[in-house]
Design a protein around this motif. Sequence first.
Motif, PDB file in Angstrom:
ATOM      1  N   THR A   1       0.802  -1.225   0.000  1.00  0.00           N
ATOM      2  CA  THR A   1       0.000   0.000   0.000  1.00  0.00           C
ATOM      3  C   THR A   1       0.837   1.279   0.000  1.00  0.00           C
ATOM      4  O   THR A   1       0.287   2.369  -0.186  1.00  0.00           O
ATOM      5  CB  THR A   1      -0.917   0.025   1.233  1.00  0.00           C
ATOM      6  OG1 THR A   1      -0.112  -0.053   2.415  1.00  0.00           O
ATOM      7  CG2 THR A   1      -1.900  -1.150   1.192  1.00  0.00           C
ATOM      8  N   SER A   2       2.141   1.181   0.198  1.00  0.00           N
ATOM      9  CA  SER A   2       2.977   2.375   0.326  1.00  0.00           C
ATOM     10  C   SER A   2       3.076   3.135  -0.996  1.00  0.00           C
ATOM     11  O   SER A   2       3.250   2.539  -2.077  1.00  0.00           O
ATOM     12  CB  SER A   2       4.371   1.983   0.792  1.00  0.00           C
ATOM     13  OG  SER A   2       5.229   3.100   0.789  1.00  0.00           O
ATOM     14  N   SER A   3       2.999   4.468  -0.911  1.00  0.00           N
ATOM     15  CA  SER A   3       3.184   5.312  -2.090  1.00  0.00           C
ATOM     16  C   SER A   3       4.632   5.306  -2.567  1.00  0.00           C
ATOM     17  O   SER A   3       4.922   5.747  -3.678  1.00  0.00           O
ATOM     18  CB  SER A   3       2.750   6.746  -1.781  1.00  0.00           C
ATOM     19  OG  SER A   3       3.553   7.282  -0.728  1.00  0.00           O
ATOM     20  N   GLU A   4       5.546   4.814  -1.731  1.00  0.00           N
ATOM     21  CA  GLU A   4       6.960   4.743  -2.107  1.00  0.00           C
ATOM     22  C   GLU A   4       7.265   3.516  -2.958  1.00  0.00           C
ATOM     23  O   GLU A   4       8.290   3.467  -3.643  1.00  0.00           O
ATOM     24  CB  GLU A   4       7.844   4.714  -0.852  1.00  0.00           C
ATOM     25  CG  GLU A   4       7.669   5.913   0.069  1.00  0.00           C
ATOM     26  CD  GLU A   4       7.993   7.209  -0.625  1.00  0.00           C
ATOM     27  OE1 GLU A   4       9.136   7.339  -1.125  1.00  0.00           O
ATOM     28  OE2 GLU A   4       7.122   8.091  -0.689  1.00  0.00           O
ATOM     29  N   THR A   5       6.393   2.522  -2.932  1.00  0.00           N
ATOM     30  CA  THR A   5       6.632   1.293  -3.680  1.00  0.00           C
ATOM     31  C   THR A   5       6.436   1.538  -5.169  1.00  0.00           C
ATOM     32  O   THR A   5       5.363   1.980  -5.604  1.00  0.00           O
ATOM     33  CB  THR A   5       5.697   0.178  -3.214  1.00  0.00           C
ATOM     34  OG1 THR A   5       5.909  -0.063  -1.819  1.00  0.00           O
ATOM     35  CG2 THR A   5       5.942  -1.108  -3.989  1.00  0.00           C
TER      36      THR A   5
END
Length: 410
Positions: free
Chosen positions: A350-354
């Motif tokens: 769910t991370s926006s960094e992924t």
Amino acid sequence: MITINDKIKTILGIFITLLMICSCADEDEYLKFTEGGEILYTGKMDSVEVFSGKNRVRLKGLLSADPKVTFYRVYWSNRNDSVQIPVDPNRSSDSINQIIDNLDENIYNFEIRTFDNQENSSIPVFLTGRVYGDRYISSLRNRPIAESALRGDSVEIDFVEADLTSGIFTTELEYTDKNGVNNSIIIPVDSTNLVLRNFESGAFFKYRSGFKPDSTSIDEFYTPYDTVIPILPVTEAPYIENNSKPFSISAPSGQRYSTPAEWVHNEAALIYHGSYGNIDSQSGNAMNIVTGYGGVPDLVNAKIYQRLNLPAGTYTYTVITAGGNWNLGDKIYVLAALGADLPDVDNIETSSETLDFKRVAQGIGSANNFTYTMTFTLTETTQITVGLVASNSPGTSKYMPVNSFSLTKE
């Protein structure tokens, strides 16, 4: 009749009379000057040296053996300033070592005389000394750094060759590593390369340089500290270093598992034989994601990765394993993410960094020949991180040899 000889005798007589008159006059003037007494001198100081310093100088010399000497004076600024220093009559040494401080930055002409109790002085000793201060300090320049590059969890620093004519004699560097330990390093002037180990991405180091303005200086002068945040250089193909079996070792344990070179580990990943990584000598130096077997503790949010600084473009990240028994009851991911670290295992999906990820499991891998492929696009030069994150189901025994990592640009 007056002869020539008589004339000569007369002239000589007049000349001698004049000499006697002048002699008496000179003696009278001398007696007037000395008030009829003898000029008395104390023994002068010998072997005098002056050493430069910061708003001060040091005088070193030898006192005369003259027992009448009770003090000496040092004059400067055309005798407008002076200091008087007593001499111990019971001194065991004739050496003097005197600091004169509170001096303005300048070049000084010093005059030194010894005295007795009657203020009879020695003949003077003259010498020149230099005092340094804020003006000199403001002229100093820290030793330049040609490059400071972040590579994995190390920083490689290249210093410009030191200009020895400037008086530089050292450079001091400080940084706090990933374990919170403060490190202080002295860099010799003839050294141009330095590696800082266990460096935290995004952290800084600070450094300063020390100078001695001349060979006589009793003080050292330092530049202010400069603070540097190392940059990650633009990564060139093949992008990922130490990327396939047999993986190179940076920290051999002398046992089955060792730590790979070029890869960054968080503390949770360094659990093998107490504090080593997972390069497995029994599987041909594959990167074996092992837990449970042989008493290896559980892996809990263990991260193994490399940091890259990539130009704009579309990239394919591929990880090839050799099977294993991790399943969907465990959490193990291979991924690429923005920034200097990988997201925690519970946040990867769910991370926006992924940028992209693949869940690793025996059932998933067997369907694609244990090859996990991810694709992502960067619109500008960007720092990213590639690697894997793992947490096994508590108390279970798991293994998964990783044979290779690769990154290609379309």
